[in-house]
Enzyme design. Structure first.
Site, short mmCIF file in Angstrom:
data_model
loop_
_atom_site.label_atom_id
_atom_site.label_comp_id
_atom_site.label_asym_id
_atom_site.label_seq_id
_atom_site.Cartn_x
_atom_site.Cartn_y
_atom_site.Cartn_z
N ARG A 91 0.81 -1.21 0.00
CA ARG A 91 0.00 0.00 0.00
C ARG A 91 0.84 1.25 0.00
NH1 ARG A 91 -2.83 -2.61 5.07
NH2 ARG A 91 -0.70 -3.39 5.12
N SER A 99 -6.73 -0.75 -18.14
CA SER A 99 -8.06 -1.23 -17.80
C SER A 99 -8.48 -2.38 -18.70
CB SER A 99 -9.06 -0.08 -17.96
OG SER A 99 -10.38 -0.57 -17.87
N ARG A 101 -11.60 -3.01 -18.78
CA ARG A 101 -12.96 -2.58 -19.16
C ARG A 101 -12.90 -1.65 -20.36
NH1 ARG A 101 -15.92 0.39 -14.70
NH2 ARG A 101 -17.74 -0.30 -15.89
N ARG A 169 -13.64 -10.64 -20.18
CA ARG A 169 -12.32 -10.91 -19.56
C ARG A 169 -12.37 -11.96 -18.47
NH1 ARG A 169 -11.08 -5.59 -15.80
NH2 ARG A 169 -13.05 -5.54 -14.71
N ALA A 186 11.65 6.08 -1.21
CA ALA A 186 12.70 5.11 -0.87
C ALA A 186 12.32 4.24 0.34
CB ALA A 186 14.02 5.83 -0.60
N ARG A 187 11.55 4.79 1.25
CA ARG A 187 11.14 3.99 2.40
C ARG A 187 10.21 2.85 1.98
NH1 ARG A 187 8.26 6.10 8.00
NH2 ARG A 187 9.01 4.38 9.28
N ARG A 196 10.36 -8.81 -0.89
CA ARG A 196 10.21 -9.42 -2.21
C ARG A 196 11.54 -9.82 -2.84
NH1 ARG A 196 5.05 -11.15 -2.00
NH2 ARG A 196 3.65 -9.47 -1.39
C1 LIG Z 1 6.71 -14.28 1.22
C2 LIG Z 1 5.37 -13.64 1.39
C3 LIG Z 1 4.25 -14.42 1.55
C4 LIG Z 1 2.98 -13.82 1.70
N1 LIG Z 1 1.89 -14.63 1.86
C5 LIG Z 1 0.67 -14.07 2.00
C6 LIG Z 1 -0.51 -14.88 2.16
O1 LIG Z 1 -0.44 -16.09 2.17
N2 LIG Z 1 -1.70 -14.26 2.29
C7 LIG Z 1 -1.83 -12.89 2.30
O2 LIG Z 1 -2.94 -12.37 2.44
N3 LIG Z 1 -0.74 -12.10 2.16
C8 LIG Z 1 0.50 -12.64 2.00
N4 LIG Z 1 1.59 -11.84 1.84
C9 LIG Z 1 1.41 -10.37 1.77
C10 LIG Z 1 1.85 -9.67 3.08
O3 LIG Z 1 1.05 -10.10 4.16
C11 LIG Z 1 1.74 -8.13 2.92
O4 LIG Z 1 0.40 -7.78 2.64
C12 LIG Z 1 2.61 -7.60 1.80
O5 LIG Z 1 3.89 -8.17 1.87
C13 LIG Z 1 2.69 -6.08 1.90
O6 LIG Z 1 3.50 -5.75 2.99
P1 LIG Z 1 3.23 -4.46 3.87
O7 LIG Z 1 1.87 -4.45 4.49
O8 LIG Z 1 4.42 -4.33 4.81
O9 LIG Z 1 3.35 -3.31 2.76
P2 LIG Z 1 2.62 -1.90 2.66
O10 LIG Z 1 1.17 -2.08 2.46
O11 LIG Z 1 3.36 -1.13 1.62
O12 LIG Z 1 2.78 -1.27 4.08
C14 LIG Z 1 4.07 -0.81 4.51
C15 LIG Z 1 4.03 -0.62 6.01
O13 LIG Z 1 3.07 0.39 6.34
C16 LIG Z 1 2.41 0.02 7.55
N5 LIG Z 1 0.99 -0.15 7.25
C17 LIG Z 1 0.39 -0.07 6.02
N6 LIG Z 1 -0.94 -0.22 6.16
C18 LIG Z 1 -1.19 -0.41 7.46
C19 LIG Z 1 -2.37 -0.64 8.22
N7 LIG Z 1 -3.56 -0.73 7.67
N8 LIG Z 1 -2.26 -0.76 9.54
C20 LIG Z 1 -1.06 -0.68 10.15
N9 LIG Z 1 0.13 -0.49 9.50
C21 LIG Z 1 0.03 -0.35 8.18
C22 LIG Z 1 3.05 -1.28 8.02
O14 LIG Z 1 4.12 -0.96 8.90
C23 LIG Z 1 3.61 -1.87 6.77
O15 LIG Z 1 4.70 -2.75 6.98
C24 LIG Z 1 2.85 -12.40 1.70
C25 LIG Z 1 3.99 -11.62 1.53
C26 LIG Z 1 5.24 -12.22 1.37
C27 LIG Z 1 6.46 -11.34 1.18
#
Ligand SMILES: Cc1cc2nc3c(=O)[nH]c(=O)nc-3n(C[C@H](O)[C@H](O)[C@H](O)COP(=O)(O)OP(=O)(O)OC[C@H]3O[C@@H](n4cnc5c(N)ncnc54)[C@H](O)[C@@H]3O)c2cc1C
Length: 242
Positions: A91, A99, A101, A169, A186-187, A196
């Site tokens: 996120r 798209s 659509r 589709r 960058a963060r 990843r």
């Molecule tokens: C190897 C691997 C396996 C995975 N397997 C699965 C799976 O089986 N099922 C599945 O559903 N997902 C899976 N995921 C996805 C994973 O759970 C994360 O959704 C995804 O990696 C995005 O990470 P993120 O939330 O840190 O990133 P971002 O959405 O970019 O968020 C970055 C950071 O912002 C903060 N943040 C963002 N939104 C919120 C919020 N709403 N509340 C609090 N803090 C927030 C957190 O500190 C977060 O680390 C997998 C990911 C990986 C790498």
């Protein structure tokens, strides 16, 4: 009239990642961090690379993350939809995608290269992959190609019958390519890379799917050129996102 048909079907085993634009350099981190002690003078910090590197390493180690947010990258990416499903969980990125659509989707599909490891071993969460046999690769190739051809022909048949693209589709598989612009700072990029890319240098190892790792590799390559001190500090800190 369709502008592409199943005659134009293509199979690819790669991803496209192009850096479209960037405002990103190591000094972005420095001026943002230095405002805490220098105020407005922080825009003109009198630091050499060694001092900047020291400050960036300190921020990284202590997980002072916000100075790393004052940069921006925009990438143009073509990848299969199953990669986008994983990518869009991040996120901290901003997205605009083509798209299904408003345009006919192109008959371009992902087919793993013979080098793609096909067999999963190990335990949940820390899988390893080993080479498939030539027979296994032949099964993957034949099954993927025939399923893609069949589904694209069904898509075309619905379009030819006057069915809306957004309905037609639904028969397309998740290995069809889609394209999007992806922007992040960058963060956000470090958070993406920490999850990843598989690396022995990671303090918290991650086991991503190979195809999203191919996107991450290209992001990291571009980022390292633009922000070498920040990249080096990220690697030295065990690839922990601040
Ligand atoms: C190897 C691997 C396996 C995975 N397997 C699965 C799976 O089986 N099922 C599945 O559903 N997902 C899976 N995921 C996805 C994973 O759970 C994360 O959704 C995804 O990696 C995005 O990470 P993120 O939330 O840190 O990133 P971002 O959405 O970019 O968020 C970055 C950071 O912002 C903060 N943040 C963002 N939104 C919120 C919020 N709403 N509340 C609090 N803090 C927030 C957190 O500190 C977060 O680390 C997998 C990911 C990986 C790498």
């Amino acid at each position: 009239m369709a502008d592409v048909t199943s005659e134009d079907i293509q199979f690819r085993d790669d991803v496209t990642v192009e850096l479209v634009k960037a405002t990103a350099q190591d000094s972005d981190v420095i001026f943002a961090a230095r405002v805490s002690t220098l105020g407005e003078q922080s825009l003109h910090p009198a630091e050499d690379d060694a001092q900047s590197g020291g400050l960036i390493r300190y921020l990284m180690r202590e997980r002072h993350g916000s100075p790393f947010e004052h940069s921006n990258f925009t990438f143009y990416v073509q990848a299969p939809i199953f990669v986008w499903r994983e990518h869009m969980r991040h996120r901290m990125c901003s997205y605009n995608e083509e798209s299904g659509r408003y345009r006919q989707l192109r008959p371009v599909f992902y087919l793993p290269s013979p080098e793609r490891r096909l067999v999963q071993v190990g335990k949940t969460g820390a899988y390893d992959f080993i080479d498939g046999t030539p027979e296994q690769y032949a099964v993957v190739s034949e099954a993927t190609e025939s399923a893609c051809r069949k589904s694209y022909e069904s898509y075309e048949a619905m379009l030819a019958a006057g069915v809306a693209r957004e309905v037609a589709r639904i028969v397309l598989p998740v290995n069809i390519y889609s394209s999007a612009y992806v922007s992040m700072n960058a963060r956000g990029l470090m958070n993406f890379l920490s999850l990843r890319r598989k690396s022995e240098d990671s303090r918290f190892p991650s086991y991503p799917q190979r195809e999203i790792e191919m996107v991450a590799e290209r992001y990291e390559e571009e980022w390292a050129k633009l922000m070498p001190l920040t990249h080096a500090a990220f690697v030295a800190n065990g690839r922990v996102a601040p």
